[in-house]
Design a protein around this motif. Structure first.
Motif, PDB file in Angstrom:
ATOM      1  N   GLY A 131       0.811  -1.235   0.158  1.00 23.51           N
ATOM      2  CA  GLY A 131       0.110  -0.039  -0.105  1.00 23.51           C
ATOM      3  C   GLY A 131       0.826   1.343  -0.031  1.00 23.51           C
ATOM      4  O   GLY A 131       0.590   2.186  -0.801  1.00 23.51           O
ATOM      5  N   PRO A 132       1.762   1.366   0.838  1.00 20.73           N
ATOM      6  CA  PRO A 132       2.570   2.720   0.891  1.00 20.73           C
ATOM      7  C   PRO A 132       3.452   2.748  -0.171  1.00 20.73           C
ATOM      8  O   PRO A 132       3.618   4.138  -0.702  1.00 20.73           O
ATOM      9  CB  PRO A 132       3.660   2.269   2.347  1.00 20.73           C
ATOM     10  N   LEU A 133       3.875   1.614  -0.856  1.00 20.31           N
ATOM     11  CA  LEU A 133       4.721   1.876  -2.018  1.00 20.31           C
ATOM     12  C   LEU A 133       3.715   2.392  -3.014  1.00 20.31           C
ATOM     13  O   LEU A 133       4.130   3.297  -4.018  1.00 20.31           O
ATOM     14  CB  LEU A 133       5.276   0.550  -2.408  1.00 20.31           C
ATOM     15  N   GLU A 134       2.643   1.856  -3.399  1.00 22.21           N
ATOM     16  CA  GLU A 134       1.633   2.151  -4.414  1.00 22.21           C
ATOM     17  C   GLU A 134       1.212   3.657  -4.110  1.00 22.21           C
ATOM     18  O   GLU A 134       1.076   4.403  -5.246  1.00 22.21           O
ATOM     19  CB  GLU A 134       0.369   1.230  -4.379  1.00 22.21           C
ATOM     20  N   GLN A 135       1.185   4.094  -3.111  1.00 17.72           N
ATOM     21  CA  GLN A 135       0.559   5.304  -2.688  1.00 17.72           C
ATOM     22  C   GLN A 135       1.614   6.398  -2.751  1.00 17.72           C
ATOM     23  O   GLN A 135       1.400   7.525  -2.844  1.00 17.72           O
ATOM     24  CB  GLN A 135      -0.003   5.406  -1.403  1.00 17.72           C
ATOM     25  N   GLY A 136       2.862   5.997  -2.787  1.00 13.80           N
ATOM     26  CA  GLY A 136       4.107   6.848  -3.042  1.00 13.80           C
ATOM     27  C   GLY A 136       4.438   7.331  -1.582  1.00 13.80           C
ATOM     28  O   GLY A 136       5.389   8.348  -1.530  1.00 13.80           O
ATOM     29  N   SER A 137       3.991   6.870  -0.476  1.00 10.48           N
ATOM     30  CA  SER A 137       4.280   7.371   0.855  1.00 10.48           C
ATOM     31  C   SER A 137       5.662   6.733   1.334  1.00 10.48           C
ATOM     32  O   SER A 137       6.207   7.318   2.401  1.00 10.48           O
ATOM     33  CB  SER A 137       3.372   7.069   1.734  1.00 10.48           C
ATOM     34  N   MET A 138       6.041   5.856   0.442  1.00 13.36           N
ATOM     35  CA  MET A 138       7.556   5.155   0.919  1.00 13.36           C
ATOM     36  C   MET A 138       8.237   5.066  -0.462  1.00 13.36           C
ATOM     37  O   MET A 138       7.767   4.744  -1.389  1.00 13.36           O
ATOM     38  CB  MET A 138       7.378   3.952   1.673  1.00 13.36           C
ATOM     39  N   ILE A 147       7.177  -8.731  -2.820  1.00  8.38           N
ATOM     40  CA  ILE A 147       6.070  -7.766  -2.905  1.00  8.38           C
ATOM     41  C   ILE A 147       5.778  -7.550  -4.520  1.00  8.38           C
ATOM     42  O   ILE A 147       6.502  -7.226  -5.258  1.00  8.38           O
ATOM     43  CB  ILE A 147       6.348  -6.559  -2.436  1.00  8.38           C
ATOM     44  N   PHE A 148       4.411  -7.962  -4.686  1.00 12.12           N
ATOM     45  CA  PHE A 148       3.940  -7.804  -6.261  1.00 12.12           C
ATOM     46  C   PHE A 148       2.593  -6.860  -6.325  1.00 12.12           C
ATOM     47  O   PHE A 148       2.297  -6.844  -5.037  1.00 12.12           O
ATOM     48  CB  PHE A 148       3.877  -9.085  -6.841  1.00 12.12           C
ATOM     49  N   GLY A 149       2.456  -6.420  -7.319  1.00 12.04           N
ATOM     50  CA  GLY A 149       1.452  -5.807  -7.683  1.00 12.04           C
ATOM     51  C   GLY A 149       1.711  -4.270  -8.133  1.00 12.04           C
ATOM     52  O   GLY A 149       2.577  -3.594  -8.069  1.00 12.04           O
ATOM     53  N   GLY A 150       0.764  -3.956  -9.196  1.00  8.34           N
ATOM     54  CA  GLY A 150       0.706  -2.750  -9.705  1.00  8.34           C
ATOM     55  C   GLY A 150       2.030  -2.332 -10.640  1.00  8.34           C
ATOM     56  O   GLY A 150       2.546  -3.031 -11.261  1.00  8.34           O
ATOM     57  N   HIS A 151       2.654  -1.310 -10.242  1.00  7.78           N
ATOM     58  CA  HIS A 151       3.801  -0.771 -10.562  1.00  7.78           C
ATOM     59  C   HIS A 151       5.120  -1.021  -9.792  1.00  7.78           C
ATOM     60  O   HIS A 151       6.134  -0.513 -10.003  1.00  7.78           O
ATOM     61  CB  HIS A 151       3.871   0.647 -10.908  1.00  7.78           C
ATOM     62  N   ILE A 152       5.045  -1.968  -8.860  1.00  9.97           N
ATOM     63  CA  ILE A 152       5.873  -2.304  -7.844  1.00  9.97           C
ATOM     64  C   ILE A 152       7.064  -3.301  -8.650  1.00  9.97           C
ATOM     65  O   ILE A 152       6.967  -4.238  -9.219  1.00  9.97           O
ATOM     66  CB  ILE A 152       5.479  -2.879  -6.570  1.00  9.97           C
ATOM     67  N   GLU A 153       8.278  -2.849  -8.378  1.00 11.13           N
ATOM     68  CA  GLU A 153       9.637  -3.786  -8.662  1.00 11.13           C
ATOM     69  C   GLU A 153       9.986  -4.259  -7.638  1.00 11.13           C
ATOM     70  O   GLU A 153      10.273  -3.596  -6.544  1.00 11.13           O
ATOM     71  CB  GLU A 153      10.273  -2.855  -9.562  1.00 11.13           C
ATOM     72  N   TRP A 154      10.298  -5.492  -7.534  1.00 13.70           N
ATOM     73  CA  TRP A 154      10.996  -6.303  -6.260  1.00 13.70           C
ATOM     74  C   TRP A 154      12.175  -6.897  -6.852  1.00 13.70           C
ATOM     75  O   TRP A 154      12.229  -7.965  -7.601  1.00 13.70           O
ATOM     76  CB  TRP A 154      10.031  -7.205  -5.481  1.00 13.70           C
TER      77      TRP A 154
END
Length: 300
Positions: A131-138, A147-154
């Protein structure tokens, strides 16, 4: 439509209470109500179900809030980019991490090289990082599971071994390794149910054909090893917890069966603007885990 109207709407939607929203925005409740009313008039549709001062988003409001949140996220991204490009600050990084034991070494080594960078650090479970990664708060998250989903790179950084810790006077203490099924009748000291590491350890025991007899549940790894030292039970210990100068006098046994390991990785949002400092920290973290981290824990 004004930016102020959108901000007032966003806060009101989150609070779902006119008085509370007005207090947070530091405006009068009548002024807030008039601003929301003008916004609704401009849109041609109501955004809330109203029940006195208590309000709830309706379908129009819920759909509009998604767009408004995106607008303010883009504005914040732009501000970060401009500050970074114009050199108005020396770099601010927000980091979420689920590995508290290695954190002081990682941050200290980085800040020795970048003394003016500001790091905002949050200890957070891997399952809560998306959530924080997708929202840009981290900006960056260092996790003990993918961690997978959306535009997240792991990106995987390190395969960490999980040991079995026993007291120094335990019958198995002179062993170099052990099959997990050999300790099925032992008393275990573990993390609380629901913790990611507890779930992992329970899975290891299940693979070995038993359910661990857990007599004590604690949150802090140091306290768990201290109880192991005192003979209250045995425990699972991740390799990165075995820092140099670690206090409790325990013995770590390699587990020959099943394969008790987990993968440490780093994640970021490809669509979230990273400052130069954040990009540097990301690369430093990759190099740290691949080349430096082994110098900080006991070679068992």
């Amino acid at each position: 439509m004004e930016l102020q109207q959108l901000r007032y709407f966003q806060v009101t939607a989150r609070c779902e209470h006119m008085t509370k929203a007005a207090q947070e925005l530091n405006v009068s409740q009548p002024a807030l109500s008039k601003t929301i009313a003008r916004l609704e008039e401009g849109l041609g549709a109501p955004l809330f179900h109203r029940e006195g001062r208590q309000i709830r988003l309706n379908n129009f409001g819920s759909s509009f809030l998604v767009r408004v949140d995106r607008i303010f996220q883009e504005i914040e991204e732009g501000q970060r980019q401009i500050r970074d490009m114009s050199g108005l600050d020396n770099g601010i990084i927000s980091v979420g991490i689920s590995l508290p034991h290695i954190l002081p070494f990682l941050l200290t080594d980085f800040l020795k090289l970048h003394t003016k960078v500001e790091i905002k650090q949050y200890q957070i479970h891997s399952k809560d990082m998306r959530g924080p990664l997708e929202q840009g708060s981290m900006d960056i998250c260092i996790s003990s599971s993918p961690i997978f989903g959306g535009h997240i790179e792991w990106m995987p950084l390190l395969e960490e071994e999980i040991f079995l810790s026993v007291p120094s006077n335990h019958p198995f203490a002179d062993r170099n390794s052990i099959s997990l099924e050999e300790v099925k009748d032992e008393i275990f000291i573990n993390r609380f149910i629901g913790y990611e590491f507890r779930d992992l350890c329970d899975h290891f025991c299940s693979q070995a054909g038993f359910t661990a007899n857990t007599s004590i549940e604690l949150e802090e790894a140091g306290a768990i090893l201290r109880l192991v030292e005192l003979g209250a039970g045995i425990s699972f210990t991740p390799q990165l917890s075995l820092l140099n100068k670690w206090g409790p006098n325990t013995v770590q046994l390699r587990i020959s069966n099943p394969n008790c390991k987990r993968t440490i990785g780093i994640a970021w949002n490809k669509e979230h603007y990273l400052t130069k400092a954040a990009v540097e920290f990301r690369q430093f973290t990759v190099d740290f885990f691949r080349n430096i981290v082994s110098t900080y824990y006991h070679q068992t």
